[in-house]
Design a protein around this motif. Sequence first.
Motif, PDB file in Angstrom:
ATOM      1  N   GLU A 178       0.863  -1.188   0.000  1.00  0.00           N
ATOM      2  CA  GLU A 178       0.000   0.000   0.000  1.00  0.00           C
ATOM      3  C   GLU A 178       0.897   1.235   0.000  1.00  0.00           C
ATOM      4  O   GLU A 178       2.028   1.191   0.448  1.00  0.00           O
ATOM      5  CB  GLU A 178      -0.920   0.009   1.215  1.00  0.00           C
ATOM      6  N   MET A 181      -1.354   7.499   2.484  1.00  0.00           N
ATOM      7  CA  MET A 181      -0.763   8.538   3.317  1.00  0.00           C
ATOM      8  C   MET A 181      -1.866   9.181   4.122  1.00  0.00           C
ATOM      9  O   MET A 181      -2.946   9.442   3.589  1.00  0.00           O
ATOM     10  CB  MET A 181      -0.153   9.613   2.413  1.00  0.00           C
ATOM     11  N   VAL A 182      -1.599   9.336   5.389  1.00  0.00           N
ATOM     12  CA  VAL A 182      -2.601   9.957   6.255  1.00  0.00           C
ATOM     13  C   VAL A 182      -3.053  11.274   5.626  1.00  0.00           C
ATOM     14  O   VAL A 182      -2.247  12.062   5.175  1.00  0.00           O
ATOM     15  CB  VAL A 182      -1.959  10.202   7.646  1.00  0.00           C
ATOM     16  N   ARG A 184      -4.586  11.519   2.824  1.00  0.00           N
ATOM     17  CA  ARG A 184      -4.771  11.388   1.366  1.00  0.00           C
ATOM     18  C   ARG A 184      -5.022   9.918   1.013  1.00  0.00           C
ATOM     19  O   ARG A 184      -4.563   9.419  -0.021  1.00  0.00           O
ATOM     20  CB  ARG A 184      -3.527  11.865   0.617  1.00  0.00           C
ATOM     21  N   GLU A 235      11.413   2.225  -0.748  1.00  0.00           N
ATOM     22  CA  GLU A 235      10.871   3.565  -1.058  1.00  0.00           C
ATOM     23  C   GLU A 235      10.722   4.392   0.217  1.00  0.00           C
ATOM     24  O   GLU A 235      10.909   5.610   0.196  1.00  0.00           O
ATOM     25  CB  GLU A 235       9.556   3.483  -1.818  1.00  0.00           C
ATOM     26  N   LEU A 280      14.639  17.625   1.413  1.00  0.00           N
ATOM     27  CA  LEU A 280      13.391  17.710   2.159  1.00  0.00           C
ATOM     28  C   LEU A 280      13.559  18.733   3.285  1.00  0.00           C
ATOM     29  O   LEU A 280      14.354  19.652   3.145  1.00  0.00           O
ATOM     30  CB  LEU A 280      13.012  16.317   2.669  1.00  0.00           C
ATOM     31  N   ARG A 447       9.713  22.950  13.786  1.00  0.00           N
ATOM     32  CA  ARG A 447       9.135  22.782  12.440  1.00  0.00           C
ATOM     33  C   ARG A 447       9.148  24.076  11.635  1.00  0.00           C
ATOM     34  O   ARG A 447       8.422  24.202  10.653  1.00  0.00           O
ATOM     35  CB  ARG A 447       7.681  22.275  12.535  1.00  0.00           C
TER      36      ARG A 447
HETATM   37  N1  SAJ Z   1       9.218  14.573   7.956  1.00  0.00           N
HETATM   38  C1  SAJ Z   1      10.294  15.447   8.133  1.00  0.00           C
HETATM   39  N2  SAJ Z   1      10.754  16.135   7.059  1.00  0.00           N
HETATM   40  C2  SAJ Z   1      10.207  15.975   5.812  1.00  0.00           C
HETATM   41  C3  SAJ Z   1       9.139  15.071   5.650  1.00  0.00           C
HETATM   42  C4  SAJ Z   1       8.646  14.386   6.736  1.00  0.00           C
HETATM   43  O1  SAJ Z   1      10.797  15.609   9.236  1.00  0.00           O
HETATM   44  O2  SAJ Z   1      10.660  16.638   4.881  1.00  0.00           O
HETATM   45  C5  SAJ Z   1       8.713  13.823   9.106  1.00  0.00           C
HETATM   46  C6  SAJ Z   1       7.265  14.137   9.418  1.00  0.00           C
HETATM   47  O3  SAJ Z   1       7.173  15.195  10.344  1.00  0.00           O
HETATM   48  C7  SAJ Z   1       6.775  12.840  10.025  1.00  0.00           C
HETATM   49  C8  SAJ Z   1       7.628  11.767   9.346  1.00  0.00           C
HETATM   50  O4  SAJ Z   1       8.750  12.443   8.775  1.00  0.00           O
HETATM   51  O5  SAJ Z   1       7.016  12.798  11.406  1.00  0.00           O
HETATM   52  C9  SAJ Z   1       6.913  10.989   8.250  1.00  0.00           C
HETATM   53  O6  SAJ Z   1       6.346  11.943   7.411  1.00  0.00           O
HETATM   54  P1  SAJ Z   1       5.840  11.498   5.926  1.00  0.00           P
HETATM   55  O7  SAJ Z   1       5.486  12.750   5.222  1.00  0.00           O
HETATM   56  O8  SAJ Z   1       6.841  10.600   5.315  1.00  0.00           O
HETATM   57  O9  SAJ Z   1       4.467  10.746   6.219  1.00  0.00           O
HETATM   58  P2  SAJ Z   1       4.223   9.191   6.353  1.00  0.00           P
HETATM   59  O10 SAJ Z   1       4.994   8.587   7.449  1.00  0.00           O
HETATM   60  O11 SAJ Z   1       2.747   9.029   6.369  1.00  0.00           O
HETATM   61  O12 SAJ Z   1       4.837   8.620   4.989  1.00  0.00           O
HETATM   62  C10 SAJ Z   1       4.001   8.311   3.933  1.00  0.00           C
HETATM   63  C11 SAJ Z   1       4.635   7.165   3.230  1.00  0.00           C
HETATM   64  N3  SAJ Z   1       3.676   6.669   2.303  1.00  0.00           N
HETATM   65  C12 SAJ Z   1       3.496   5.350   2.231  1.00  0.00           C
HETATM   66  O13 SAJ Z   1       4.048   4.559   2.939  1.00  0.00           O
HETATM   67  C13 SAJ Z   1       2.536   4.948   1.204  1.00  0.00           C
HETATM   68  C14 SAJ Z   1       5.846   7.609   2.463  1.00  0.00           C
HETATM   69  O14 SAJ Z   1       6.313   6.533   1.632  1.00  0.00           O
HETATM   70  C15 SAJ Z   1       5.500   8.741   1.575  1.00  0.00           C
HETATM   71  O15 SAJ Z   1       6.660   9.140   0.850  1.00  0.00           O
HETATM   72  C16 SAJ Z   1       5.047   9.884   2.440  1.00  0.00           C
HETATM   73  O16 SAJ Z   1       3.834   9.452   3.102  1.00  0.00           O
HETATM   74  C17 SAJ Z   1       4.781  11.111   1.573  1.00  0.00           C
HETATM   75  O17 SAJ Z   1       5.175  11.104   0.393  1.00  0.00           O
HETATM   76  O18 SAJ Z   1       4.282  12.097   2.117  1.00  0.00           O
END
Ligand code: SAJ
Length: 477
Positions: A178, A181-182, A184, A235, A280, A447
């Motif tokens: 899967e 993403m929370v 979406r 990924e 990022l 942040r």
């Molecule tokens: N975060 C940072 N800096 C960034 C991005 C995120 O510190 O630039 C932190 C966020 O605050 C959070 C954590 O990382 O605590 C994870 O954030 P995330 O945006 O990666 O959200 P997730 O954990 O829901 O990741 C999902 C994942 N999607 C799936 O597994 C299908 C990830 O693979 C996606 O890349 C990500 O969403 C996305 O693209 O937003």
Amino acid sequence: MGRNLGEAFAERGPIRTVGVVGMGYVGIPAAALFADVPGYTMVWGFQRDSPTSGYKIAMLNRGECPLVGEEPGLSALVQKVVRAGKFRCTPDFSKVAGCDAVTLAIQTPFRDPKDLEPDFTPLFSAIRETGRHLSEGMLVVLESTVTPGTTAGIAREILEAESGLVAGRDFGLAHAPERVMVGRLLRNLREHDRIVGGIDPASTERACELYRPILAKGRVIPMTATAAEVEKTAENTFRDLQIAAVNQLALYCEAMGVSVYEVREGIASLREEGVTRAILWPGAGVGGHCLTKDTYHLERGVMLRSAGLDWPEGEKSLYLTARAINDFMPKHMVHLAKAGLHRVGKTLRGSKIAILGWAFIANSGDARNTPSGVFRELVVAEGGDVSVHDPWVENEPGIAISRDLDAVMEGADAVAIFTGHREYNALDPAHLRRLTGHVHPVIVDGRNVIDPDAFIREGWVYKGIGRGDKNSHEIVS
Ligand code: SAJ
């Protein structure tokens, strides 16, 4: 020579009835989308009637979505397919027998990431239950993120042992990770490409047939089951690596007295074809249920095959180093808070520390593996008194979370911003300082949501991740 799997699928005909095991963040949107496909006549959502999750069964059968947080379109879709009689939730696994395809979306958390032992118990019991009701010509798809080698290994063994059937001959088996993403969930399932990996070509093709109708924009990307498991864990490993790279740069910028955001803007300006830098954002840490564990799945997968691995002698995995850096960031937030308090002759012991943001991600109520929790534990261990504000998180066992920002700020010696909720984009430095009742309260921005100068002008002691240009500012009396 008995018939082969392709013939078993042909005899069963096109997929009509789908089962989805696990009514969580992945299973619910997936089941709703399958049920909305005209060619699929019925979708069963399988949910154990457990004390913690059993309530979802009745909720879903009333057409209500049990997930918290904003999920555009999901509640309406659940209501639509339930009212149309195309989706029902049940704890009765025997209904698997009536399905042409069954997907399993069960979380695979780690008991303790340090020993690389994921907790597959819930997933394996669901696979066992599914195996008991397996019949010829069915397709089983694992959607959970698993250690590479699981689908073609232990999952296949359990299904064959429970059913007496042979995978790749009597039933199909695949992994289709899967990518939800929370915030979406539906959009990601419809629009992202879908990795689909079977243990054999017939399984791969049947799994592609299952997923194609729910992809509005995305396409299926076929591969083997093990390649799909490596792809999924990699990924997320790569995203964790990217975040660690900019977190490390932020720590360097603090030490060198520059703003990581200025440096970042310069790096991001490289946009020519093929030379872009996917830089990022630095932050107070990495939470959630994906990035905090998928690296360990990948590492475990290769560890189980380390005989074939060629690797520089004595060097630690880059991916595990990235995890260590990201897990350090909430500790760095403690160090910044202590340094700020020290500037006004205070220590954590005896101080009140307000945490703004408990969710692991902005504008969501999802608090799984939140970095705020690490910070809170460290501050309490050093004798600090912590209050927590979060406008999105519903409830967190054992943690008092307030929706009243003024109350949380009352008397605070220091404030730590952990989540980039939109509610924190317009904090008023003068009003907040009055609430603290202190002449020089401390604010630690994890942040990059506040303007350092606006707070410094109001007498705050400012500390920010990556803000080497501001972290030693003059204190304005
Ligand atoms: N975060 C940072 N800096 C960034 C991005 C995120 O510190 O630039 C932190 C966020 O605050 C959070 C954590 O990382 O605590 C994870 O954030 P995330 O945006 O990666 O959200 P997730 O954990 O829901 O990741 C999902 C994942 N999607 C799936 O597994 C299908 C990830 O693979 C996606 O890349 C990500 O969403 C996305 O693209 O937003």
